[in-house]
Design a protein around this motif. Structure first.
Motif, PDB file in Angstrom:
ATOM      1  N   HIS A 141     -14.630  28.479  -7.563  1.00 53.74           N
ATOM      2  CA  HIS A 141     -15.250  28.664  -6.289  1.00 53.74           C
ATOM      3  C   HIS A 141     -16.646  29.429  -6.328  1.00 53.74           C
ATOM      4  CE1 HIS A 141     -14.645  30.612  -2.099  1.00 53.74           C
ATOM      5  NE2 HIS A 141     -15.764  30.866  -2.388  1.00 53.74           N
TER       6      HIS A 141
ATOM      7  N   HIS B  86     -21.057  29.202  -5.175  1.00 54.42           N
ATOM      8  CA  HIS B  86     -21.980  28.696  -4.100  1.00 54.42           C
ATOM      9  C   HIS B  86     -23.279  28.544  -4.809  1.00 54.42           C
ATOM     10  CE1 HIS B  86     -19.221  29.398  -0.884  1.00 54.42           C
ATOM     11  NE2 HIS B  86     -18.865  30.583  -1.470  1.00 54.42           N
TER      12      HIS B  86
ATOM     13  N   LYS C  32     -13.328  22.112   2.502  1.00 49.17           N
ATOM     14  CA  LYS C  32     -13.409  23.606   2.586  1.00 49.17           C
ATOM     15  C   LYS C  32     -13.414  23.989   3.798  1.00 49.17           C
ATOM     16  CE  LYS C  32     -14.261  28.119   1.245  1.00 49.17           C
ATOM     17  NZ  LYS C  32     -15.380  28.629   0.975  1.00 49.17           N
TER      18      LYS C  32
ATOM     19  N   HIS D 243      -9.415  33.684  -2.000  1.00 46.81           N
ATOM     20  CA  HIS D 243      -9.490  35.054  -1.556  1.00 46.81           C
ATOM     21  C   HIS D 243      -8.138  35.849  -1.606  1.00 46.81           C
ATOM     22  CE1 HIS D 243     -13.636  34.254  -1.254  1.00 46.81           C
ATOM     23  NE2 HIS D 243     -13.554  33.672  -0.162  1.00 46.81           N
TER      24      HIS D 243
ATOM     25  N   ASP E 199     -16.911  33.262  -6.759  1.00 47.20           N
ATOM     26  CA  ASP E 199     -17.663  33.389  -5.569  1.00 47.20           C
ATOM     27  C   ASP E 199     -19.091  33.678  -5.922  1.00 47.20           C
ATOM     28  OD1 ASP E 199     -17.777  33.118  -2.459  1.00 47.20           O
ATOM     29  OD2 ASP E 199     -16.635  34.706  -2.337  1.00 47.20           O
TER      30      ASP E 199
END
Ligand SMILES: [Zn+2]
Length: 373
Positions: A54, A56, A158, A219, A288
């Motif tokens: 995960h 970005h 997602k 999460h 993340d």
């Protein structure tokens, strides 16, 4: 042909002593005990390249990634994403799963780590991360959004099942989509051969992910309006269903403290992470990376060290960031292991990560498809 000798090797599942790995055309062709090799790593430990489930890439890990992204044109953003990807590779992370970009830009990245991309996350109108361009309203639009992602060649879908901390006007503890809407997305994704990842902080979102048959829950923090309330019953159900939780972990120390809300909740968030593990829920790790200064790209080794520090067994962690992660990302037939036929994505670290997980913070060599980086 390349041969690499390591005093200690983790093959994605087990540890072996004194191994020589043979690489031809970017793939591992042989793993055997003893002998000489062109590259001798000495006492370093050789592992499969790590997999961060995960990230970005379009977020710059600065103080305001949204402003930076919004201000950047596509070419500038693509350049930023290339830099983000390079940072992962330098840290030994040879595969990243990008769970939210803009304009499907992550699909255009080459030459760095392997990028498995979701494109813009599917979200509600003005819902979490709406500014990435994935807003939908109603079941028909949801189904069409999933089909569009498959057409464009994404590797995963997602969906933002709850609000998130980054998006003003959304609420992490509340569901954004109904169960029927989430089911429609999962059905469509699975029919097209794609896994679906559900961003879910609050319990309602986690329950929807489970009921709708999502492949991973991202999460799973069980945030409420002002606290964290771990639902052990629901964790038992996730474990029973084999639903994989992507544990959000990995930070580096930075000057300022995290947001006050997170600081206040930290002990409870840690207890929740311990509960995920003790309940036997299958897990991978997603950092993340990119969302803020404590989460630079390439932060995954820190996540391993930090989770080991709160009670996760190092061997489970090492499997979670290699073979398990590869399987969950649907590349388990070519990533996450060191064995014949697999991509020669490798990282050598200084020390023994089984007894000292911080060894992962000291990469001494990284190979991507057999090439030293
Ligand atoms: Zn995210």
């Amino acid at each position: 042909m390349l041969t690499i000798r390591a005093g200690r090797l983790f093959d994605g599942h087990d540890f072996l002593e004194d191994q020589v790995v043979t690489v031809v055309d970017g793939r591992v062709t042989e793993v055997a005990r003893g002998g000489s090799a062109r590259v001798d790593l000495g006492g370093a430990t050789l592992l499969p390249g790590l997999v961060d489930c995960h990230v970005h890439l379009a977020f710059d890990a600065g103080p305001d990634p949204i402003a930076r992204l919004t201000a950047a044109g596509d070419e500038e953003l693509l350049e930023l994403m290339r830099e983000s990807a390079a940072r992962h590779l330098a840290a030994g992370v040879t595969t990243v799963r990008d769970l939210g970009d803009r304009g499907f830009l992550a699909l255009r990245l080459t030459g760095g780590p392997e990028v498995l991309a979701a494109g813009p996350p599917i979200t509600t109108v003005r819902g979490h991360c709406w500014w990435l361009g994935g807003e939908v309203s109603g079941e028909a639009e949801i189904r069409e959004a999933v089909r569009e992602r498959a057409r464009r060649g994404t590797h995963v879908v997602k969906m933002m099942l709850t609000g998130g901390e980054m998006t003003e006007g959304t609420h992490s503890h509340l569901a954004q989509f109904t169960l029927a809407e989430a089911r429609a997305a999962a059905e469509e994704a699975h029919a097209l051969g794609l896994p679906i990842a559900g961003h879910a902080h609050g319990r309602p979102g986690v329950a929807i992910a489970l009921e709708a048959g999502f492949d991973t829950v991202e999460h799973c923090s069980f945030l409420t309006a002002d606290s964290v309330e771990t639902d052990f019953d629901l964790l038992g159900k996730l474990a029973g269903a084999g639903t994989v939780v992507s544990v959000t972990a990995g930070v580096v120390p930075v000057g300022g403290p995290p947001p006050p809300r997170i600081v206040a909740l930290l002990p409870k968030l840690i207890a929740n992470m311990q509960a995920l593990y003790s309940c036997g829920v299958p897990f991978v790790i997603g950092t993340d990376a990119g969302v803020g200064p404590p989460k630079p790209h390439g932060v995954l080794p820190h996540a391993v060290e930090q989770l080991a520090g709160i009670g996760y067994a190092p061997l489970d962690l090492l499997r979670a960031v290699t073979s398990v992660a590869a399987r969950v990302c649907r590349v388990g037939d070519r990533k996450g292991r060191i064995r014949p036929g697999y991509d020669a994505d490798l990282v050598a670290v200084d020390g023994d990560p089984l007894t000292d997980p911080s060894a992962l913070l000291r990469p001494v060599a990284v190979y991507r498809a057999g090439r030293a980086t």
